[in-house]
Design a protein around this motif. Sequence first.
Motif, mmCIF file in Angstrom:
data_model
loop_
_atom_site.group_PDB
_atom_site.id
_atom_site.type_symbol
_atom_site.label_atom_id
_atom_site.label_comp_id
_atom_site.label_asym_id
_atom_site.label_seq_id
_atom_site.Cartn_x
_atom_site.Cartn_y
_atom_site.Cartn_z
ATOM 1 N N LEU A 162 0.824 -1.210 0.000
ATOM 2 C CA LEU A 162 0.000 0.000 0.000
ATOM 3 C C LEU A 162 0.858 1.260 0.000
ATOM 4 O O LEU A 162 0.416 2.314 -0.469
ATOM 5 C CB LEU A 162 -0.941 -0.003 1.205
ATOM 6 N N HIS A 163 2.090 1.175 0.508
ATOM 7 C CA HIS A 163 2.992 2.326 0.404
ATOM 8 C C HIS A 163 3.317 2.593 -1.073
ATOM 9 O O HIS A 163 3.440 3.752 -1.495
ATOM 10 C CB HIS A 163 4.289 2.070 1.173
ATOM 11 N N ILE A 164 3.456 1.524 -1.860
ATOM 12 C CA ILE A 164 3.640 1.692 -3.303
ATOM 13 C C ILE A 164 2.388 2.294 -3.909
ATOM 14 O O ILE A 164 2.449 3.252 -4.694
ATOM 15 C CB ILE A 164 3.968 0.340 -3.966
ATOM 16 N N TYR A 165 1.239 1.748 -3.563
ATOM 17 C CA TYR A 165 -0.050 2.241 -4.073
ATOM 18 C C TYR A 165 -0.221 3.735 -3.778
ATOM 19 O O TYR A 165 -0.721 4.492 -4.603
ATOM 20 C CB TYR A 165 -1.167 1.433 -3.434
ATOM 21 N N ASP A 166 0.243 4.148 -2.596
ATOM 22 C CA ASP A 166 0.104 5.553 -2.194
ATOM 23 C C ASP A 166 1.182 6.456 -2.782
ATOM 24 O O ASP A 166 1.185 7.660 -2.557
ATOM 25 C CB ASP A 166 0.133 5.673 -0.676
ATOM 26 N N GLY A 167 2.142 5.858 -3.494
ATOM 27 C CA GLY A 167 3.152 6.656 -4.169
ATOM 28 C C GLY A 167 4.284 7.141 -3.295
ATOM 29 O O GLY A 167 4.996 8.079 -3.670
ATOM 30 N N VAL A 168 4.495 6.494 -2.128
ATOM 31 C CA VAL A 168 5.544 6.990 -1.228
ATOM 32 C C VAL A 168 6.847 6.195 -1.348
ATOM 33 O O VAL A 168 7.838 6.541 -0.699
ATOM 34 C CB VAL A 168 5.060 6.992 0.245
ATOM 35 N N ILE A 169 6.869 5.131 -2.144
ATOM 36 C CA ILE A 169 8.089 4.357 -2.338
ATOM 37 C C ILE A 169 8.803 4.870 -3.590
ATOM 38 O O ILE A 169 8.233 4.853 -4.691
ATOM 39 C CB ILE A 169 7.785 2.850 -2.480
#
Length: 389
Positions: A42-49
């Motif tokens: 979900l961190h990828i989904y949220d664009g923070v990675i």
Amino acid sequence: MRALTFHGKGDIRCESVPDPAIEDPRDAVIKVSACAICGSDLHIYDGVIPQMKNGDVLGHETMGEVVEIGASVKKLKVGDRVVVPFTISCGECYFCEHGFYSACERTNPDHAKAETLWGHSPAGLFGYSHLLGGYRGGQAEYLRVPHADSGPIKVPQNLSDDQALFLSDIFPTGYMAAEFCDIKGGETIAVWGCGPVGQFAIRSAFMLGAERVIAIDHIPERLALAEKAGAETLDFHKVDIYEAINSMTKGRGADACIDAVGTEPDPTGSIDSFIDRVKVAAFLGTDQPHVLRQAVHCCRNFGTVSVVGVYGGFIDKFPMGSAINRGLTFRMAQTPVQRYLPRLLERIEKGDIDPSFVVTHRGTLEEGPDLYKTFRNRKDGCIKVVLQP
């Protein structure tokens, strides 16, 4: 083959990508029978990675059947049923030989990028950015597994996919979080975050001998699942966590505190939580360490803070003065899954734990993009999603 791919913040697609193939004699290819969406996805989904590219195949919780092996693979054969650790490890370098598989020196071809950010590079990871190797993930019909002799573990036929799948990541991670607490018997352990990793941390703490576990979240379904395991629960929207834990421990604090949340905690209404969110939104910070700060303050003198939630960069206003003056110990890591696999597989086979308890939602790869949204928004009581290609 069909796979779930990244195309920017909030944009996950199921589309056709080339089939994987043997690229090195030490490779294997598995036909995926089950994979999962992890909270860290979900961190990828949220664009923070950082260092994600359009078209990257996602997923690092995977199991299936071996369908092809390279000429140098000795421990696996076609037809074996295996679960695949999310960390890719060579099994031969200094760190692998010492059991620190997630710090493998040889499996991150993007190590220079990681060294710029972190000083030294960890191991490569499946489906988790070009900071960690750019490897294709396992939310797909097939997966290439590098260094196949030092990663996958064979799964007995009497265990279901749901029982074995979480050996790939969240069960070892939750167990490691509890192990870091140095439990001797009779301790009070506080766990922030009752998502999948937190749930395994709660159960692992009890398995290792903790007398009490205090679980902190605000999602009713998660708190209910924690209570089912025997935890006492606190809703951070309803009580002051510091005051509550002090009251529950007669002013001493928890013997150990586990941060199973990481960089994207839910808003709490506190000033420091609000400032963290503003800084990240304004690109003035990389992480939101509200939970970590709280764990430090709630831990007893000479206690342990165990961190398994994902953090990516630098954190602000860390209470180092509290940690030093009160003698706290910090333990943290990306889980060296391979070192935990045999003992946790034995736990499952003995009936000490059935990891399938955490599954709430299922679907196909085609349903994957919608299930990402369901998981992200905690709709319909979603705690854990399993996909079956």
